[in-house]
Scaffold this motif. Structure first.
Motif, PDB file in Angstrom:
ATOM      1  N   GLY A 112       0.832  -1.204   0.000  1.00 32.99           N
ATOM      2  CA  GLY A 112       0.000   0.000   0.000  1.00 32.99           C
ATOM      3  C   GLY A 112       0.864   1.251   0.000  1.00 32.99           C
ATOM      4  N   LEU A 113       1.883   1.271   0.843  1.00 27.76           N
ATOM      5  CA  LEU A 113       2.789   2.415   0.888  1.00 27.76           C
ATOM      6  C   LEU A 113       3.476   2.604  -0.458  1.00 27.76           C
ATOM      7  CD1 LEU A 113       4.592   2.118   4.336  1.00 27.76           C
ATOM      8  CD2 LEU A 113       2.968   3.858   3.594  1.00 27.76           C
ATOM      9  N   HIS A 114       3.909   1.478  -1.033  1.00 31.24           N
ATOM     10  CA  HIS A 114       4.604   1.533  -2.311  1.00 31.24           C
ATOM     11  C   HIS A 114       3.724   2.208  -3.371  1.00 31.24           C
ATOM     12  CE1 HIS A 114       7.040   0.273  -5.726  1.00 31.24           C
ATOM     13  NE2 HIS A 114       5.951  -0.265  -6.279  1.00 31.24           N
ATOM     14  N   ARG A 115       2.452   1.818  -3.418  1.00 27.81           N
ATOM     15  CA  ARG A 115       1.552   2.405  -4.428  1.00 27.81           C
ATOM     16  C   ARG A 115       1.348   3.890  -4.176  1.00 27.81           C
ATOM     17  NH1 ARG A 115      -2.410  -2.563  -4.371  1.00 27.81           N
ATOM     18  NH2 ARG A 115      -1.330  -3.882  -5.891  1.00 27.81           N
ATOM     19  N   GLU A 116       1.142   4.228  -2.913  1.00 24.26           N
ATOM     20  CA  GLU A 116       0.889   5.633  -2.569  1.00 24.26           C
ATOM     21  C   GLU A 116       2.101   6.501  -2.923  1.00 24.26           C
ATOM     22  OE1 GLU A 116      -0.841   6.228   1.422  1.00 24.26           O
ATOM     23  OE2 GLU A 116       0.910   7.487   1.807  1.00 24.26           O
ATOM     24  N   LEU A 117       3.283   6.003  -2.593  1.00 25.66           N
ATOM     25  CA  LEU A 117       4.504   6.773  -2.854  1.00 25.66           C
ATOM     26  C   LEU A 117       4.803   6.842  -4.346  1.00 25.66           C
ATOM     27  CD1 LEU A 117       6.520   5.391   0.104  1.00 25.66           C
ATOM     28  CD2 LEU A 117       6.490   7.812  -0.478  1.00 25.66           C
ATOM     29  N   THR A 118       4.572   5.727  -5.039  1.00 29.43           N
ATOM     30  CA  THR A 118       4.862   5.729  -6.470  1.00 29.43           C
ATOM     31  C   THR A 118       4.005   6.758  -7.185  1.00 29.43           C
ATOM     32  OG1 THR A 118       5.449   3.409  -6.321  1.00 29.43           O
ATOM     33  CG2 THR A 118       5.014   4.269  -8.514  1.00 29.43           C
ATOM     34  N   LYS A 119       2.743   6.875  -6.742  1.00 27.40           N
ATOM     35  CA  LYS A 119       1.855   7.859  -7.371  1.00 27.40           C
ATOM     36  C   LYS A 119       2.436   9.266  -7.234  1.00 27.40           C
ATOM     37  CE  LYS A 119      -2.443   6.472  -7.316  1.00 27.40           C
ATOM     38  NZ  LYS A 119      -3.716   6.126  -6.644  1.00 27.40           N
TER      39      LYS A 119
ATOM     40  N   PRO B 185       1.031  10.576   2.404  1.00 27.57           N
ATOM     41  CA  PRO B 185      -0.381  10.816   2.706  1.00 27.57           C
ATOM     42  C   PRO B 185      -0.878  12.156   2.167  1.00 27.57           C
ATOM     43  CG  PRO B 185       0.970  11.031   4.682  1.00 27.57           C
ATOM     44  CD  PRO B 185       1.848  10.468   3.612  1.00 27.57           C
ATOM     45  N   ARG B 186       0.008  13.100   1.949  1.00 31.29           N
ATOM     46  CA  ARG B 186      -0.401  14.414   1.422  1.00 31.29           C
ATOM     47  C   ARG B 186      -0.222  14.485  -0.084  1.00 31.29           C
ATOM     48  NH1 ARG B 186       1.214  14.386   6.344  1.00 31.29           N
ATOM     49  NH2 ARG B 186       3.336  13.969   5.664  1.00 31.29           N
TER      50      ARG B 186
ATOM     51  N   HIS C 164      13.072  20.439   9.529  1.00 28.25           N
ATOM     52  CA  HIS C 164      11.755  20.664   8.939  1.00 28.25           C
ATOM     53  C   HIS C 164      11.510  19.664   7.826  1.00 28.25           C
ATOM     54  CE1 HIS C 164      14.330  23.365   6.377  1.00 28.25           C
ATOM     55  NE2 HIS C 164      13.581  22.858   5.413  1.00 28.25           N
ATOM     56  N   VAL C 165      10.338  19.727   7.239  1.00 29.86           N
ATOM     57  CA  VAL C 165       9.981  18.849   6.128  1.00 29.86           C
ATOM     58  C   VAL C 165      10.061  19.657   4.838  1.00 29.86           C
ATOM     59  CG1 VAL C 165       8.140  17.492   5.072  1.00 29.86           C
ATOM     60  CG2 VAL C 165       8.491  17.435   7.553  1.00 29.86           C
ATOM     61  N   ALA C 166      10.846  19.163   3.878  1.00 34.97           N
ATOM     62  CA  ALA C 166      10.940  19.836   2.581  1.00 34.97           C
ATOM     63  C   ALA C 166       9.864  19.277   1.656  1.00 34.97           C
ATOM     64  CB  ALA C 166      12.305  19.624   1.970  1.00 34.97           C
ATOM     65  N   ILE C 167       9.280  20.155   0.874  1.00 35.51           N
ATOM     66  CA  ILE C 167       8.261  19.747  -0.094  1.00 35.51           C
ATOM     67  C   ILE C 167       8.788  20.062  -1.482  1.00 35.51           C
ATOM     68  CG2 ILE C 167       5.909  20.126  -0.878  1.00 35.51           C
ATOM     69  CD1 ILE C 167       5.546  21.146   2.172  1.00 35.51           C
ATOM     70  N   LEU C 168       8.920  19.027  -2.313  1.00 42.30           N
ATOM     71  CA  LEU C 168       9.600  19.198  -3.592  1.00 42.30           C
ATOM     72  C   LEU C 168       8.614  19.458  -4.717  1.00 42.30           C
ATOM     73  CD1 LEU C 168      12.302  16.427  -3.610  1.00 42.30           C
ATOM     74  CD2 LEU C 168      12.352  18.691  -2.637  1.00 42.30           C
ATOM     75  N   PRO C 169       9.075  20.191  -5.740  1.00 44.15           N
ATOM     76  CA  PRO C 169       8.247  20.332  -6.943  1.00 44.15           C
ATOM     77  C   PRO C 169       8.183  19.004  -7.686  1.00 44.15           C
ATOM     78  CG  PRO C 169      10.395  21.322  -7.277  1.00 44.15           C
ATOM     79  CD  PRO C 169      10.344  20.883  -5.850  1.00 44.15           C
ATOM     80  N   GLY C 170       7.142  18.817  -8.476  1.00 46.51           N
ATOM     81  CA  GLY C 170       6.969  17.570  -9.216  1.00 46.51           C
ATOM     82  C   GLY C 170       7.576  17.644 -10.602  1.00 46.51           C
TER      83      GLY C 170
ATOM     84  N   PRO D 118       1.605  21.704  11.611  1.00 46.13           N
ATOM     85  CA  PRO D 118       2.790  20.851  11.603  1.00 46.13           C
ATOM     86  C   PRO D 118       2.517  19.480  10.992  1.00 46.13           C
ATOM     87  CG  PRO D 118       2.069  21.345  13.851  1.00 46.13           C
ATOM     88  CD  PRO D 118       1.137  22.046  12.944  1.00 46.13           C
ATOM     89  N   ILE D 119       3.576  18.882  10.442  1.00 40.47           N
ATOM     90  CA  ILE D 119       3.431  17.614   9.733  1.00 40.47           C
ATOM     91  C   ILE D 119       3.855  16.474  10.650  1.00 40.47           C
ATOM     92  CG2 ILE D 119       4.299  16.271   7.763  1.00 40.47           C
ATOM     93  CD1 ILE D 119       4.679  18.978   6.330  1.00 40.47           C
ATOM     94  N   PRO D 120       3.012  15.459  10.833  1.00 42.29           N
ATOM     95  CA  PRO D 120       3.398  14.336  11.688  1.00 42.29           C
ATOM     96  C   PRO D 120       4.526  13.521  11.058  1.00 42.29           C
ATOM     97  CG  PRO D 120       1.268  13.935  10.679  1.00 42.29           C
ATOM     98  CD  PRO D 120       1.662  15.325  10.286  1.00 42.29           C
ATOM     99  N   VAL D 121       5.538  13.223  11.864  1.00 38.72           N
ATOM    100  CA  VAL D 121       6.724  12.518  11.362  1.00 38.72           C
ATOM    101  C   VAL D 121       6.856  11.152  12.034  1.00 38.72           C
ATOM    102  CG1 VAL D 121       9.235  12.585  11.366  1.00 38.72           C
ATOM    103  CG2 VAL D 121       7.940  14.618  10.749  1.00 38.72           C
ATOM    104  N   ALA D 122       6.572  11.113  13.317  1.00 40.74           N
ATOM    105  CA  ALA D 122       6.610   9.872  14.092  1.00 40.74           C
ATOM    106  C   ALA D 122       5.583  10.062  15.213  1.00 40.74           C
ATOM    107  CB  ALA D 122       8.008   9.629  14.662  1.00 40.74           C
ATOM    108  N   PRO D 123       5.214   8.991  15.919  1.00 36.95           N
ATOM    109  CA  PRO D 123       4.203   9.139  16.961  1.00 36.95           C
ATOM    110  C   PRO D 123       4.597  10.227  17.949  1.00 36.95           C
ATOM    111  CG  PRO D 123       4.693   6.827  16.605  1.00 36.95           C
ATOM    112  CD  PRO D 123       5.653   7.593  15.763  1.00 36.95           C
TER     113      PRO D 123
END
Lengths: 857, 187
Positions: free
Chosen positions: A33-40, A581-582, A599-605, A658-663
């Motif tokens: 499931g993770l693989h599909r979500e990330l690949t997308k 998830p985002r 912090h969390v970096a957000i990359l262009p597509g 804020p973005i959740p990273v770990a519990p």
């Protein structure tokens, strides 16, 4: 994890530096499931258009390496033509003109289109996987670099096909390469083509530096990171500092050829030795730029192949730093025969010998590692042994060449040809062949065909030594380099014939190697994971490597384990920031030394913008080659517009949650941080830029003090009357710097900074206006003397930076107008401040130099 | 120097061959510091000192040695020596007295060339706008071959010259016999 630690982490300052990072594991999820979500989120677009818009490091790293391999084969074919010509003493195979083009292109292709792009490709492909992140810091920049490399290389190849390739040697010494002695576009093809390709080197250097310093998995301290990353960090820093002198030299020579501004022409106050200083200021570090990544491969492979740990991690890191430092102090050893005072020669001779020390330390650390472990004779080990044999001999002849009197004798003979091939093939190609055998299973996900690789190794090794060992002797007997016939020395024939025959043997060996790769890629058995039982993270993933590399980012507890023990937990999302998830590309940015999460970096597509930018630069290069100089303003304006679009592509609504990273643990996104990756990238680029400026200052000093033909003709136009323009151009960028600070203060208070941004823009515009006024009639004709040409270049440098600062000011104004700058998010302001401060410092220096040049008469 | 290089290469190869075998305990410092620094520094130090000493000997000094001007042109050489009644120019042929130090004063007309007679050692670039000096000494009479050692364009491979070393007493006669009177301009 307690709440207070969580606070400390989200606070993310370096205060908690020494506390161990304890981060709870995320709950395991279904790996598929993770693989599909990330690949997308991470995959390239489909079809051929997907290749155009790809920005992913795995795709581009492989493409860099594949393209470099093709150029290597082309360069190899050229070398076979050279060997065919030299096989007999009256070689009638090629005419001299063509022969000169071919050996020039052989050297230029192997250096600029094979070695550098190959190491860039390897770093781009490998670093994110090795450091535990998901991509390089600036994916679009990776793509831009690739296209610039491809287009620049194609321009040079096309020139060869049409018989107008560079023919003045890969070192392009003036005045042989000047307009008077090298009419036609041949030399321009080199100057413009290589500079075009160097954009990719600078782009790679910037993003490699930032990626290593700020994207290591949390807890991977700088002092504990894999040695390969240390080597590549050394390489990228050398590239940031080493390439600017070459770029400056190429730009100056192209300006001299195209517009007649003298920098190297003795009759008008120039000096051909300025070219040699700038060229070798790049050219010698270049050797270590090529060697360090190869040594990094060796330091990675040897311990694993010997089932042990590396001996002397600290000594090796110290050696890398020493090499980076020393290699900039010995460029003059390429110029021992130009007539330099003996004491200066002694200094550079000592530096050239000293640079051997860190290399010797590494060689013995590797052999010690082999003693400590139990070496396994697998295919990569064959190439490692080939490296030792070849490189040690090349290193020893290098030490001989560092001795001045011996250098006087052997300089520019076949002895040097032999030496440099021992160093480059031994020190770069053999380790790269080892690397190919090592990482091909990861790239293809397949096993190799047995036996073929070993056969290729033996044929290459025998062919190589058969070709080049004997060339030492040929050189000592007096055969110079770069000659196409040796009619009066028939006694050299059997030596050359032997070299030629073994040269073809070596070529067959490389043919076998390529065949082996092709068979493995298309017909190999499926490869099980982690075939080498390696400790590094690059093997902690499915094969072939997925686009997103890690389904979850390794946490500190994953770092001291073997790769195979962490593969599954990471794939199940037990690490940090699992999945997508985002539905966007995200990874963690950590602190410089301790790798504390920041912090969390957000990359262009995916985007075609990099292709558009490099195609526009390509149009500029072609118009320059065609001599249509006024028309070049069109692509330049196009580049400026596209860069604006590029910047707009980074702007997105800032997510203040804020973005959740770990519990129990969250991090802010990049927009809420001042020290983003982009900011770090700007710092790196400014370091390179500062080196370029320092090289220009060196050029000004060198010509004014050393060149014959000074002082020049009396200063006419640029006298006292020009002073208001000079003062405005020098000081307005400083006003801009004040305006940025005002704008930033406003941003923090939450008041719209329209006025401040507008004033900043205005200050830079006034500087540009003042420079235009100077150019329009208050400067002497730059073609009459080097003094005036240098003043013109200094003015151009200030104008370029005022223009960049004005553009950033305009961008800030636009962002303010759109309401994109908020108290929490400074938008472009931190970047603008960096560039504006740089302009504010360099403009007065340039002005003082320009005025000083006028007083030297 | 070549022998030393062979010994060092062999040393590395033997150490490599000995590495193949069972694992053993290794003292890291013995390899990185002991061999890495302990071996390289003395070897390099000796080489530097020897290089400087030899280098110093080939430097031109103001001791009244014979001065010959060497002017490089694409793609030939002009040599101007002081005869007893004015300078004598020879083309592509340098006449040297045996057993005497000679200072060559090297200049270029167009691009960078490099003066080199392999059997006499030493090499010096001819650079436009600059004057370089090189001290040479030919010990015995005979004919040697010299050539351009810096790539200088289409005629680089054929930019050669002869060096005729004669007894010092015959030097001026040999010079006059070879003198270029402007007749050999068109080869």
């Amino acid at each position: 994890m307690t709440d207070s630690t969580a606070q400390g982490l989200t606070g993310t300052r370096e205060d908690a530096q020494d506390e161990p990072l304890t981060i709870a594991a995320n709950p395991p999820q279904r790996a598929l499931g993770l693989h599909r979500e990330l690949t997308k989120a991470w995959a390239n677009d489909s079809g051929w258009w997907g290749q155009v818009t790809a920005v992913n490091h795995t795709t581009l790293g492989l493409r860099f390496m594949g393209t470099a391999l093709v150029f290597f084969l082309i360069g190899g074919v050229l070398s076979m033509l050279i060997r065919a010509q030299l096989a007999t003493h009256d070689g009638a195979f090629l005419d001299t003109e063509l022969y000169n083009q071919i050996f020039t292109m052989h050297g230029s292709i192997m250096m600029f289109l094979f070695a550098i792009p190959m190491l860039e490709g390897l770093s781009i492909y490998l670093l994110p996987k090795l450091l535990g992140t998901r991509d390089m810091a600036f994916p679009r920049l990776t793509a831009l670099g690739y296209w610039c490399y491809l287009f620049g290389g194609l321009i040079m190849l096309t020139a060869l096909l049409f018989g107008v390739a560079p023919r003045d040697g890969w070192f392009m010494y003036t005045p042989l390469s000047s307009a008077a002695h090298s009419p036609g576009i041949n030399a321009d093809v080199w100057l413009l083509g290589v500079t075009f390709v160097e954009i990719s080197a600078l782009a790679a250097a910037v993003e490699i530096t930032v990626t290593i310093l700020r994207q290591r998995a949390p807890g991977m301290k700088l002092t504990e990171m894999p040695l390969f990353a240390w080597y590549i960090l050394g390489t990228s820093v050398m590239m940031l500092v080493g390439f600017p002198p070459l770029i400056l030299a190429s730009v100056l020579l192209e300006i001299e050829r195209a517009f007649g501004w003298p920098f190297f022409d003795v009759a008008r106050g120039g000096d051909p030795l300025l070219w040699q200083h700038l060229f070798w200021l790049f050219g010698h570090p270049e050797v270590y730029i090529i060697f360090l990544p190869a040594a990094g491969v060796l330091s990675t492979l040897i311990p694993v192949l010997c089932r042990t740990q590396i001996v002397g991690y600290g000594a090796i890191v110290a050696s890398i730093l020493a090499l980076v430092f020393l290699s900039f102090g010995l460029w003059v050893h390429h110029m021992f025969t130009v007539g330099i005072p003996h004491m200066a020669l002694a200094f550079f001779s000592a530096a050239s010998l000293a640079v051997a020390v860190p290399t010797v330390v590494q060689v013995f650390a590797w052999i010690g590692t082999m003693w400590q472990g139990r070496p396994e004779l697998k295919l990569p080990m064959y190439y490692i042994l080939g490296f030792f044999l070849t490189f040690v001999m090349g290193g020893l002849t290098g030490v001989m060449l560092a001795v001045v009197p011996f250098n006087w004798q052997a300089h520019d003979t076949a002895f040097v040809t032999a030496h440099l091939h021992y160093v480059l093939i031994g020190g770069f190609v053999f380790p790269m062949l080892a690397a190919a055998a090592w990482w091909m299973p990861q790239i293809t996900g397949r096993e190799r065909v047995r036996g073929l690789g070993e056969a290729a190794f033996w044929v290459i090794l025998i062919g190589f030594h058969g070709t080049f060992f004997i060339m030492h002797l040929t050189g000592l007997l007096g055969m110079p380099r770069r000659i196409d016939v040796y009619t009066e020395n028939p006694e050299w024939v059997w030596l050359n014939l032997t070299s030629s025959i073994f040269g073809f043997v070596m070529t067959i060996g490389f043919g076998l190697f390529v065949l082996d790769m092709a068979l493995q890629a298309f017909m190999g058995q499926k490869q099980r994971r982690d075939p080498w039982r390696a400790p590094t993270l690059d093997w902690a993933m499915p094969l072939p490597a997925p686009a997103y590399t890690f389904a979850s980012i390794p946490a500190p507890r994953h770092l001291d384990k073997e790769a195979r023990d962490v593969t599954l937990p990471l794939a199940r999302g037990e690490g940090l920031l699992p999945g997508a998830p985002r539905r966007r590309r995200e990874f963690l940015v950590t602190s410089l030394a301790g790798a504390r999460p920041d912090h969390v970096a957000i990359l262009p597509g995916n985007t075609a913008l990099p292709l558009a930018v490099s195609a526009t630069i390509g149009a500029f290069v072609l118009l320059m080659l065609a001599g249509l100089y006024p028309l070049t303003l069109l692509p330049l304006a196009g580049v400026a517009a596209l860069v604006w679009l590029w910047g707009r592509g980074m702007v997105r609504p800032v997510d203040e949650a804020p973005i959740p990273v770990a519990p129990g643990w969250q991090l802010p996104e990049q927009g809420l941080r001042r020290r983003t990756l982009g900011w770090s990238g700007s710092v790196c680029l400014l370091v390179a830029n500062g080196t370029l400026f320092a090289s220009l200052v060196f050029g000004v000093g060198f010509l004014a003090v050393v060149a014959p033909g000074w002082p020049g003709p009396e200063v006419q136009a640029a006298g006292r009357a020009a002073l208001p323009g000079v003062v405005l151009a020098a000081l307005m960028p400083l006003s801009g710097a004040l305006a940025v600070r005002w704008a930033e203060a406003g941003q923090r208070r939450g008041s719209a900074g329209l006025v401040a941004a507008g004033l900043g823009l205005l200050a830079n515009a006034v500087a540009l206006g003042a420079l235009a006024w100077l150019a329009a009639g208050h400067m002497d004709d730059p073609t009459q003397h080097a003094r005036d040409a240098l003043r013109g270049v200094l003015a151009g440098y200030v104008a370029l930076h005022a223009f960049i600062a004005a553009g950033l000011g305009g961008f800030a104004l636009d962002q303010t107008r759109r309401g994109e700058i908020t108290p929490a998010h400074g938008g472009v302001l931190p970047t603008w401040r960096l560039w504006q401060d740089y302009a504010a410092v360099t403009a007065p220096i340039a002005a003082v130099l320009a005025v000083g040049l006028g007083m030297s008469t | 120097m070549l022998g030393g290089a062979a010994v060092l290469t062999l040393l590395v190869l033997v150490l490599l061959a000995m590495a193949f075998g069972p694992p053993r305990k290794v003292a890291a410092r013995r390899w990185t510091h002991g061999l890495g620094l302990g071996l390289s520094l003395p070897v390099l130090g000796v080489m530097l000192a020897a290089g400087l000493w030899v280098g110093e000997r080939v430097l031109p000094r103001d001791d009244g040695a014979l001065k010959i001007e060497v002017h490089a042109v694409q793609w030939y050489w002009e040599f101007t020596a002081p005869g007893s009644d004015g300078p004598v120019m020879t083309r592509d042929r340098l006449i040297l007295p045996a057993g005497e130090p000679v200072d060559l004063v090297i200049t270029s007309e167009d691009v960078i060339h490099s003066f080199w007679v392999p059997q006499l050692g030493g090499k010096m670039d001819a650079i436009p706008g600059r004057t370089n000096r090189l001290r040479l000494q030919a010990d015995a009479p005979g004919v040697l071959v010299g050539q351009c050692a810096e790539f200088c364009g289409l005629g680089h491979a054929v930019m050669r010259f002869e060096v005729e070393v004669v007894d010092p007493d015959d030097w001026e006669d040999a010079l006059r016999a070879t003198a270029d009177n402007g007749e050999a301009e068109d080869d």
